[in-house]
Design an enzyme around this catalytic site. Structure first.
Site, PDB file in Angstrom:
ATOM      1  N   ASP A  33     -49.045 -66.005 -13.181  1.00  0.00           N
ATOM      2  CA  ASP A  33     -47.985 -66.963 -13.487  1.00  0.00           C
ATOM      3  C   ASP A  33     -48.465 -68.409 -13.531  1.00  0.00           C
ATOM      4  O   ASP A  33     -47.705 -69.293 -13.938  1.00  0.00           O
ATOM      5  CB  ASP A  33     -46.862 -66.856 -12.453  1.00  0.00           C
ATOM      6  CG  ASP A  33     -46.070 -65.565 -12.569  1.00  0.00           C
ATOM      7  OD1 ASP A  33     -46.376 -64.757 -13.462  1.00  0.00           O
ATOM      8  OD2 ASP A  33     -45.141 -65.359 -11.759  1.00  0.00           O
ATOM      9  N   VAL A  41     -23.509 -75.599 -16.416  1.00  0.00           N
ATOM     10  CA  VAL A  41     -23.007 -75.948 -15.078  1.00  0.00           C
ATOM     11  C   VAL A  41     -23.333 -77.409 -14.792  1.00  0.00           C
ATOM     12  O   VAL A  41     -24.459 -77.869 -14.997  1.00  0.00           O
ATOM     13  CB  VAL A  41     -23.625 -75.033 -14.006  1.00  0.00           C
ATOM     14  CG1 VAL A  41     -23.177 -75.462 -12.610  1.00  0.00           C
ATOM     15  CG2 VAL A  41     -23.234 -73.572 -14.262  1.00  0.00           C
ATOM     16  N   ALA A  44     -30.254 -68.539 -10.913  1.00  0.00           N
ATOM     17  CA  ALA A  44     -31.274 -67.692 -11.556  1.00  0.00           C
ATOM     18  C   ALA A  44     -31.691 -68.348 -12.863  1.00  0.00           C
ATOM     19  O   ALA A  44     -31.591 -67.763 -13.935  1.00  0.00           O
ATOM     20  CB  ALA A  44     -30.736 -66.289 -11.797  1.00  0.00           C
ATOM     21  N   VAL A  87     -33.497 -62.938 -17.855  1.00  0.00           N
ATOM     22  CA  VAL A  87     -34.003 -61.710 -17.246  1.00  0.00           C
ATOM     23  C   VAL A  87     -33.548 -61.579 -15.793  1.00  0.00           C
ATOM     24  O   VAL A  87     -32.982 -60.558 -15.389  1.00  0.00           O
ATOM     25  CB  VAL A  87     -35.543 -61.674 -17.335  1.00  0.00           C
ATOM     26  CG1 VAL A  87     -36.087 -60.468 -16.580  1.00  0.00           C
ATOM     27  CG2 VAL A  87     -35.991 -61.644 -18.796  1.00  0.00           C
ATOM     28  N   ALA A 128     -28.222 -66.285 -17.634  1.00  0.00           N
ATOM     29  CA  ALA A 128     -28.082 -64.900 -18.089  1.00  0.00           C
ATOM     30  C   ALA A 128     -29.370 -64.459 -18.770  1.00  0.00           C
ATOM     31  O   ALA A 128     -29.348 -63.743 -19.768  1.00  0.00           O
ATOM     32  CB  ALA A 128     -26.896 -64.766 -19.034  1.00  0.00           C
ATOM     33  N   ALA A 183     -45.909 -59.135 -14.119  1.00  0.00           N
ATOM     34  CA  ALA A 183     -46.858 -58.641 -13.127  1.00  0.00           C
ATOM     35  C   ALA A 183     -48.054 -57.961 -13.782  1.00  0.00           C
ATOM     36  O   ALA A 183     -49.200 -58.175 -13.374  1.00  0.00           O
ATOM     37  CB  ALA A 183     -46.159 -57.674 -12.175  1.00  0.00           C
ATOM     38  N   HIS A 185     -38.789 -31.369 -27.551  1.00  0.00           N
ATOM     39  CA  HIS A 185     -37.342 -31.367 -27.772  1.00  0.00           C
ATOM     40  C   HIS A 185     -36.701 -30.429 -26.758  1.00  0.00           C
ATOM     41  O   HIS A 185     -37.160 -29.296 -26.574  1.00  0.00           O
ATOM     42  CB  HIS A 185     -37.027 -30.880 -29.198  1.00  0.00           C
ATOM     43  CG  HIS A 185     -35.571 -30.708 -29.463  1.00  0.00           C
ATOM     44  ND1 HIS A 185     -34.734 -31.766 -29.738  1.00  0.00           N
ATOM     45  CD2 HIS A 185     -34.789 -29.596 -29.454  1.00  0.00           C
ATOM     46  CE1 HIS A 185     -33.505 -31.314 -29.914  1.00  0.00           C
ATOM     47  NE2 HIS A 185     -33.508 -30.004 -29.753  1.00  0.00           N
TER      48      HIS A 185
END
Length: 478
Positions: free
Chosen positions: A322, A248, A279, A194, A192, A331, A455
């Site tokens: 990465d 899990v 994920a 991103v 749970a 990114a 506004h």
């Protein structure tokens, strides 16, 4: 094995970090090549890497479609609009996403052509500080290319779990989860974080019963915890079944279903679902990137060791995006490092301010932040003050019938310098740019309070949050 001419720069990888670096190198007059092996579903070459093809761009495109479908079914009546017999064609929705991805990929190709960048469709292996062996995707002859400088930008890929082996039919990774052509009636997601939340936002809106199994006891540890608590409340109201502390232990396919076993504080449990999405994070794509004799230095998790200038232990070889640990897997972080390294090579020295790097979670509503969290600042003993303003107090939020969320400003109690800005709400990814700019120019909360905002808009919540520091808010009681 043939030998090619020497380039000034070879970039390995054509994701955001790689293609941006290649373009900037070419703009600076450097003879540049970019090697990438990505293929689309038709087996054709497409640039853009995982980010475009199986990451955020693909995800937000599907989410926009899912939001439209959900709005047609649930939100139109209050506007006096009636629609009957609304249905969804998942396969057509996926085709629409693929059409957009292909168009964006071709745009990168056009930019490469414009800047005269040699685009090589192949896998690459670093042999030493100047040479790369390329193996063309079409199976043609392997060759060696040389360059004075090499930029490694191969990105990352989904992590695999030994107890939930991906078959991309019933147990799927995040890439396959963005290409399912039928709607799972019951869907479970391992993680749970991103990626898990972004995928849940899509499929739950399309009608899947969605269960998220998160091993951590706390929900969303990266954002400010007040934002995370608000996100938990909102996502639970939307129908997410969030199960924290759920580890899990096994997942097996059987009878066209997936049996998932997990443990929590209450003991062992099992689930029977139509699809299981894994994920659980991403890993850097450094496996087989370099030959052993190249002696490229990696850490125990496969990240490339770099200094503050993205330089590896090999002279003239850089690792960006990465592949390194200089910042989160984002990114825009990779894009900035790509430009940063290109300008270094050309003798133009600039800087990257990682302290003002924005982070975004593309759910609905979105989460975005920049700077420090309240919990981190309190742990450091910093004297701080906090200004908060909820979107439900803005007229624009009510007009659009999206009133959930808030803006939170954190400033130094003595100097008034902005230390962090945190948002959960519609278009948080767009709103955060104002905060990034303010912090980049060392703004104070007083600067926000004195800046006139239109506004009615969502952005005026910044102004009100700054007024909250001195109990001067105009649209909620102080």
């Amino acid at each position: 094995m043939s030998k090619s001419p020497i380039y000034d720069v070879i970039v390995v990888g054509a994701g955001p970090a790689g293609y941006s670096s290649a373009i900037r190198c070419a703009q600076l007059g450097l003879k540049t090549a970019c090697i990438d092996n990505w293929r689309n579903k038709q087996g054709q070459r497409i640039l853009g890497g995982a980010h475009l093809n199986s990451g955020c761009v693909a995800s937000i495109t599907l989410l926009e479609s899912a939001k439209l479908y959900h709005a047609l079914n649930h939100d139109l009546k209050k506007h006096g609009i009636h629609a009957e017999n609304i249905s969804v064609d998942i396969a057509a929705m996926i085709d629409h996403k693929d059409t957009i991805i292909d168009a964006l990929g071709h745009r990168i190709t056009e930019l490469f052509n414009h800047h005269k960048i040699d685009s090589i469709h192949a896998t690459a292996k670093l042999l030493n500080a100047r040479q790369i062996r390329i193996s063309p995707v079409d199976g043609s002859e392997t060759s060696i290319v040389e360059a004075k400088h090499i930029i490694l930008a191969t990105g990352s890929s989904p992590m695999q779990l030994p107890y939930a082996k991906v078959d991309n039919e019933f147990i799927v990774d995040s890439f396959a989860a963005l290409n399912m052509t039928t709607l799972p009636k019951k869907l479970a997601i391992i993680g749970a974080g991103v990626i898990g939340l972004e995928l849940a936002s899509i499929w739950s809106r399309l009608g899947s019963e969605t269960i998220l199994l998160e091993a951590q006891e706390s929900f969303l540890s990266l954002p400010d915890q007040q934002i995370s608590r608000e996100a938990y409340r909102i996502y639970t109201q939307q129908g997410f079944d969030l199960r924290l502390g759920a580890r899990v232990t096994a997942a097996k396919k059987g009878s066209k279903k997936v049996m998932v076993e997990y443990q929590d504080q209450e003991g062992s449990h099992s689930l029977r679902v139509d699809k299981l999405i894994v994920a659980s994070g991403r890993k850097p794509n450094t496996e087989n990137l370099a030959a052993p004799e190249a002696n490229l230095l990696l850490d125990e998790n496969g990240y490339v060791y770099v200094d503050e200038n993205c330089r590896t232990n090999l002279p003239g070889v850089y690792a960006i995006g990465d592949l390194n640990l200089l910042g989160p897997m984002l990114a825009h972080k990779g894009i900035e490092e790509g430009v940063f390294v290109a300008e270094q090579i050309a003798g133009r020295h600039s800087t990257i301010n990682y302290d003002t790097l924005p982070s975004v979670i593309y759910t609905d509503p979105e989460i975005a932040w920049v700077g420090q969290t309240e919990q981190a600042l309190r742990a450091m003993g910093e004297p701080i003050k906090i200004g908060i303003f909820p979107f439900h107090a803005t007229a624009r939020a009510h007009a659009s019938d999206r009133t959930e969320g808030l803006i939170k400003l954190i400033a130094h109690a003595d100097s008034d310098a902005l230390l962090g800005v945190h948002i959960i709400g519609v278009q948080a990814s767009e709103l955060i740019a104002e905060a990034v700019l303010a912090m980049e120019f060392s703004a104070s909360s007083e600067d926000f309070a004195r800046t006139i905002h239109a506004h009615p808009t969502r952005s005026e919540a910044f102004h009100e949050a700054a007024l909250a520091f001195k109990k001067k808010t105009l649209h909620i009681p102080n």
